[in-house]
Design an enzyme around this catalytic site. Structure first.
Site, PDB file in Angstrom:
ATOM      1  N   ARG A 149       0.827  -1.217   0.000  1.00 52.34           N
ATOM      2  CA  ARG A 149       0.000   0.000   0.000  1.00 52.34           C
ATOM      3  C   ARG A 149       0.864   1.272   0.000  1.00 52.34           C
ATOM      4  O   ARG A 149       0.863   2.022  -0.963  1.00 52.34           O
ATOM      5  CB  ARG A 149      -0.935   0.020   1.224  1.00 52.34           C
ATOM      6  CG  ARG A 149      -1.956  -1.104   1.243  1.00 52.34           C
ATOM      7  CD  ARG A 149      -3.023  -0.915   0.163  1.00 52.34           C
ATOM      8  NE  ARG A 149      -3.974  -2.006   0.152  1.00 52.34           N
ATOM      9  CZ  ARG A 149      -5.112  -2.026   0.845  1.00 52.34           C
ATOM     10  NH1 ARG A 149      -5.441  -1.005   1.601  1.00 52.34           N
ATOM     11  NH2 ARG A 149      -5.927  -3.056   0.760  1.00 52.34           N
ATOM     12  N   HIS A 178      -0.813  -4.122   5.353  1.00 57.31           N
ATOM     13  CA  HIS A 178      -0.466  -2.947   6.156  1.00 57.31           C
ATOM     14  C   HIS A 178       0.438  -3.423   7.294  1.00 57.31           C
ATOM     15  O   HIS A 178       0.251  -4.542   7.811  1.00 57.31           O
ATOM     16  CB  HIS A 178      -1.715  -2.305   6.803  1.00 57.31           C
ATOM     17  CG  HIS A 178      -2.533  -1.450   5.903  1.00 57.31           C
ATOM     18  ND1 HIS A 178      -3.913  -1.474   5.918  1.00 57.31           N
ATOM     19  CD2 HIS A 178      -2.189  -0.513   4.980  1.00 57.31           C
ATOM     20  CE1 HIS A 178      -4.385  -0.605   5.036  1.00 57.31           C
ATOM     21  NE2 HIS A 178      -3.357  -0.009   4.447  1.00 57.31           N
ATOM     22  N   CYS A 274      -6.732  -1.086  13.551  1.00 55.71           N
ATOM     23  CA  CYS A 274      -7.026  -0.266  12.372  1.00 55.71           C
ATOM     24  C   CYS A 274      -8.399   0.386  12.451  1.00 55.71           C
ATOM     25  O   CYS A 274      -8.692   1.296  11.687  1.00 55.71           O
ATOM     26  CB  CYS A 274      -6.803  -1.024  11.073  1.00 55.71           C
ATOM     27  SG  CYS A 274      -7.597  -2.591  10.948  1.00 55.71           S
TER      28      CYS A 274
HETATM   29  N1  ARG Z   1     -10.648  -3.104   3.736  1.00 58.60           N
HETATM   30  C1  ARG Z   1      -9.637  -2.215   4.214  1.00 58.60           C
HETATM   31  C2  ARG Z   1      -8.503  -2.085   3.190  1.00 58.60           C
HETATM   32  O1  ARG Z   1      -8.222  -3.038   2.525  1.00 58.60           O
HETATM   33  C3  ARG Z   1      -9.130  -2.669   5.541  1.00 58.60           C
HETATM   34  C4  ARG Z   1      -8.151  -1.734   6.173  1.00 58.60           C
HETATM   35  C5  ARG Z   1      -7.643  -2.202   7.493  1.00 58.60           C
HETATM   36  N2  ARG Z   1      -6.707  -1.291   7.959  1.00 58.60           N
HETATM   37  C6  ARG Z   1      -5.499  -1.593   8.460  1.00 58.60           C
HETATM   38  N3  ARG Z   1      -4.764  -0.607   8.890  1.00 58.60           N
HETATM   39  N4  ARG Z   1      -5.043  -2.785   8.484  1.00 58.60           N
HETATM   40  O2  ARG Z   1      -7.892  -1.069   3.019  1.00 58.60           O
END
Ligand code: ARG
Length: 292
Positions: A149, A178, A274
């Protein structure tokens, strides 16, 4: 800025799982019973809010926006330290529509005195908030995840914005898309992490900075329970229902684990951390200056 432990949540009014941008997301499972799932998500959210209160947080709940189901994960919206929020830039178009409503939320928090300033990142890099840029209060620096990401350059941009050291860690798998899925510094100086999520260089960096006695290795089962994605304050750790392994490990180190059923959010690839964003984190330098 605020000096009370304050944490932001976004109400799940518009939450659903309707697209898939990480391997945990399961729109098919949601679509089988959307009303039932939404009811469960509301109940889970209330349980999380209550557990965070028990952990000693003042909880700020903001409203999301229609058509932006993942706003319920404010950890991705900004990085906050010393009263300053730096707004995220999302990699996937599905989440870019969150940027404007989140900017309004942070502006509101600033107007109410919970933040001092709201800043934006330079163009041309992605950065998904505190989910990929985690403050380590024991060591006094950020750990930044990059790869799936956030961009590598975002780590340097964060170092400039906050005037703090940022240690960049490459994430090697889509499962740990993440950093907060696979890495969690705890108040006692321990780091809970899932080694297979990291590149060899990132693992060397973690092991050079965190002595063996402070490294808690999560298993794949812990990861699947979203147990590494935990909120910690003092000796309390809030997380989704965990494994016997972690319950014992954290208990033996003096932590009290508050477990909440967050399965409707795990279906989107998220756990407790999160779904939150700390607003009161203060760096060592600012803390010293305030005490002087
Ligand atoms: N569905 C979200 C995504 O894919 C979930 C985010 C979860 N956030 C995190 N910091 N792990 O972006």
């Amino acid at each position: 800025m605020t000096d009370r432990p304050t944490i932001l949540l976004v109400a799940p009014t518009f939450y659903d799982v309707s697209y898939s941008i990480n391997p945990w997301m399961d729109p098919g499972a949601w679509a089988r019973d959307p009303r039932g799932m939404h009811r469960r998500a509301m109940a889970s959210f209330d349980a999380l809010r209550e557990a965070l209160g028990t952990a000693g947080f003042q909880v700020e709940v903001m409203e999301g926006a229609p058509g932006q189901p993942d706003m319920v994960f404010p950890a991705n919206a900004a990085v906050v330290l010393d009263g300053k929020a730096v707004l995220a830039r999302f990699r996937y178009p599905q989440r870019r529509g969150e940027e404007a409503p989140f900017a309004a939320i942070f502006e509101d928090l600033r107007a109410r005195g919970l933040l001092d300033s709201v800043e934006t990142l330079p163009e041309g890099c992605y950065q998904e908030g505190a989910g990929d840029c985690i403050w380590d209060a024991s060591r006094g620096h950020f750990w930044a995840g990059f790869g799936p990401r956030s961009s590598r350059e975002a780590a340097d941009a964060m170092a400039r914005h906050f005037g703090q050291e940022v240690v960049a860690l490459e994430l090697a798998t889509e499962q740990s898309y993440h950093l907060d899925v696979c890495f969690c510094p705890l108040a006692g100086g321990e780091v809970l992490y899932y080694p297979p999520a990291f590149s060899p260089a990132a693992l060397r960096e973690i092991r050079a900075r965190v002595p063996a006695a402070q490294r808690i290795e999560a298993t794949e089962d812990d990861l699947r329970h979203f147990s590494v994605n935990a909120v910690n304050r003092g000796d309390t750790v809030v997380m989704t229902h965990t494994t016997p392994h972690l319950r014992t490990e954290l208990g033996s180190r003096g932590y009290r684990v508050l477990e909440v059923d967050l399965s409707p959010y795990m279906m989107s690839g998220g756990g407790a951390y999160c779904m939150t964003l700390r607003l009161d984190r203060v760096s060592t330098s600012v803390r010293r200056a305030a005490a002087a």
